[in-house]
Scaffold this motif. Sequence first.
Motif, PDB file in Angstrom:
ATOM      1  N   THR C   6      -3.836  -3.116   1.774  1.00 21.78           N
ATOM      2  CA  THR C   6      -4.426  -2.539   0.709  1.00 21.78           C
ATOM      3  C   THR C   6      -3.576  -1.923  -0.320  1.00 21.78           C
ATOM      4  N   ASN C  68      -4.556   0.459   6.155  1.00 22.55           N
ATOM      5  CA  ASN C  68      -5.781   0.235   6.385  1.00 22.55           C
ATOM      6  C   ASN C  68      -6.493   0.899   4.993  1.00 22.55           C
ATOM      7  N   ARG C  69      -7.809   0.313   4.935  1.00 21.80           N
ATOM      8  CA  ARG C  69      -8.361   0.818   3.807  1.00 21.80           C
ATOM      9  C   ARG C  69      -8.876   2.319   3.627  1.00 21.80           C
ATOM     10  N   ASP C  73      -8.570   5.028   0.684  1.00 20.70           N
ATOM     11  CA  ASP C  73      -9.625   5.846   0.085  1.00 20.70           C
ATOM     12  C   ASP C  73      -9.230   7.199   0.054  1.00 20.70           C
ATOM     13  N   LEU C  93      -7.662  -0.508  -6.524  1.00 22.25           N
ATOM     14  CA  LEU C  93      -7.242  -1.308  -5.175  1.00 22.25           C
ATOM     15  C   LEU C  93      -6.980  -2.508  -5.321  1.00 22.25           C
ATOM     16  N   GLU C  95      -6.278  -6.375  -3.113  1.00 23.53           N
ATOM     17  CA  GLU C  95      -5.825  -6.903  -1.521  1.00 23.53           C
ATOM     18  C   GLU C  95      -4.516  -7.643  -1.817  1.00 23.53           C
TER      19      GLU C  95
END
Lengths: 104, 104, 104
Positions: C6, C68-69, C73, C93, C95
Motif C-alpha cells: 500500500t 501492510n495496510r 492507516d 492510498l 495499491e
Amino acid sequence: MTHKATKIVIITEKLIQDGVARIIQQAGASGYTVVAAGGKGSRGVRSSGRPAVVDAFANVKIEVITSNREMADRIADEVAATYFENYSGITYLEEVEVLRPHKF
Amino acid sequence: MTHKATKIVIITEKLIQDGVARIIQQAGASGYTVVAAGGKGSRGVRSSGRPAVVDAFANVKIEVITSNREMADRIADEVAATYFENYSGITYLEEVEVLRPHKF
Amino acid sequence: MTHKATKIVIITEKLIQDGVARIIQQAGASGYTVVAAGGKGSRGVRSSGRPAVVDAFANVKIEVITSNREMADRIADEVAATYFENYSGITYLEEVEVLRPHKF
C-alpha cells in the motif's frame, strides 16, 4: 476511449537518471517523466556507502506508462541488474487507465 | 473513514498550466496539485514543432482527486479538446482511497 | 519477485514536512520520498488563515510504501491528528506492486 496500461515508477539516485532513461527507451517505451525527489531510504546510507540523502533533491522519480506488462517487467529487471547493486532504488507498478496515449 | 475516488493525472507542458488549472476548477474540483517535471515524449519533438524537453523541468504533472468519475472524464475531455492539438500531453486515471477529503 | 503493498500519499504544507517524516519513521516505514509541489486547496485559504499557495512550491507530496495496510492507516491517522487541524492536507492510498523492496 481509454485503455488499461501499467505504470512503472523507479525512485533512485539522480546520478543514474541518464542510464535509466536509456534502458527505458531501449525497451521501446514511447516516453517517460522525471520529477526531482528527496527522501530517505531504508538503511540511512546509500548502497555505495555515501551519506544518505534526506531533504535535498538528489533523487529522481521516473515514471513510464508501458503499453504492456512485459515491457514494464523488462525495464524493472534491466534497471535492477544494471544499477541496484551499487545504487539505492525502489521500483513499483500501478495499474492505470490511459485517456490519451497517442501523442506523448 | 475512507472513500474511493478517481485521481486524474495530466502531464503536459508548463506553458499551459494556468489554462489546465482553470478547466479543473470550472469542472468543480476542490483542489489540485502541481509538480515540476521533465521527461521525453513519444516523438522527440513537441506537437508544435519546438524542440523536445528531455532533462529540464519544462513540463508539469498535475493531479486532481475527483469525487466522481464523470468529473474526471469531463476534465480529461476538456483539456484534450482545448490543448492537445497544439501541446504534448498524456492523461491517465488511477483509483485511490481518500482518507481526508474534507479540507484540501 | 513482486508483492502487493500500500502506497500512502500525503500532500501538505512544506512547513510540517519534518514532523510528517518523523511520524512515518516512528511507524516503522523503511523510507519515504518527498517531491516539491504547488497547487490549490479546497477553500482558497489555508486552515491557518494564511494565503493559499497556488503556483509556488510551498507544498510537499510525501509518498511511503508500507508493507501492510495497518502501517498506512497508522501513519494517516497520526498525521491527521497531529497536523490537520492547523494545516491543509490530503491523504490517499493506492495499491501498488513492489518489485524491489529490499534495499530502499
